[in-house]
Enzyme design. Sequence first.
Site: not given
Length: 384
Positions: A155-158, A344
Site C-alpha cells: 500500500a502507501c508504504s510500498s 506510495s
Amino acid sequence: MTKAVIAATGLFTPEQSISNEELVAAYNTWAARFNEQHAAGIAAGDTAALTPSSVEFIEKASGIKARFVLDKAGVLDPDRMAPNIPERSNEELSVLAEMAVKAAQDAIAAWGKPASEIGAVICAASNMQRPYPAMAIEVQQALGIEGFAFDMNVACSSATFGIKTAADFIASGSVKAVLMVNPEVCSAHLNFKDRDSHFIFGDVATAVIVEAEDQAVDGWEILGTRLKTVFSNNIRNNFGFLNRAAEATGSGSAPASSREAVGQTDKLFVQQGRKVFKDVVPMVSDMIVDHAADLGLDPHQLKRLWLHQANINMNQFIGRKVLGREPTPEENVIILDDYANTSSAGSIIAFHLRHDGFAPGDVGLICSFGAGYSAGTVFVRKRA
C-alpha cells in the site's frame, strides 16, 4: 557488505489537474440528484440525505487543494464519477507501465548512466492493474534492462519497502543498481461518491535508482532502513480477481467490476480516518525516534523530513514529535496541497522536488506509512 546510495529520482506528473472547487461542484451535483431521487425515503427516515461537500471542509480535513489525474472529465461527470481509462490491447504498453517508464526515464537522465547498468526492477505500488505478468517485467522490457524484475504491494508504504529491498540486493552483491518505480492511478480505486474521502487521492508515478556506493558519483547514502507491519482493517480495498470468481459461482454478491454495483463500497478505498490517525501517528513517530537512536542519530537534528503525503494534520503531528518542536515548511515538506495523496509515491515526490540546500553530511528522513498497517523509514545522508 556494500552500502547503498540513492543515486537519482524521477517523476511523471499527469497533464490534467482537478481543483477542490471543481471536485466539490461535481460531487454536490451528484449528491443533490441523489437526494432528489430519494426524497420520499429521506422524508420517511429510511434513507440518509447526503451532505454537500465544500472547499473549506476538504482543506481543513486534509490540506489538499488539488490533485493530478489521468482523466479529469470522467471524475467530474456527475453521471459517472470515475476516471475513464480505456483498456489497452496486450500488445500495447499498459497504463501503469507507461507511467512508470516515464518516471524511470526522468531518473535515468538525472543519473547520467545507461539503463543497461541496472540489474533489477521493482514495481512497488498500491494497486497493480493485473495480477501477472508483473508490471515490473513490462517496465524492464520497455527500458531494455536485463536481469530480473518483480512487483510488490505494501500500500502507501510500498516505496520505502522497495528502497529497503533494493538496498538489500546491493548489500548482498546481487546487483550493482536497482530501479524502483511507483506508478499510482489512485483515482481508479477512489469512491468519488463518498463525501469523507472523495478528495483524497491523485495520480502520479515516481522512480528511484539505488546504486552501490563504490560506483555512485554522488547521491544520498542510505544510513539505515526499517520496516514495520501491524494488521488492521481500518484501511481496506477488497477488489480483486476473486470478486469475479465469487460472482460467477454464485458464492457471493461481489461485482465483476468495482464500478458496476451500487453499494459495493468495500471494493473501493475505505477507511476509518479517526482510528487510522489515532493508531498510525504514534506508531510512526515512535518508530522514527527509535530507529534514529539505533543509528546514533539525534532526530531533533534532522535537516528535513520527507513523509508520506496522506494528511497535513498527520504530517504536522509526526513532525512535531520527531523534531521536538514546530517544524518549518522547509523541514517538514508538504506537497499534498498540489498532488493530494498519491499513496506510495508521496514521500518520493517530496524528496524529488525538495532535496535542495543539503551540504555533505546533512541527514534527512524518507518515511511512509499506510494500510496494513505498514510503515517504512529510510535515513539518508548527503554525500560529497
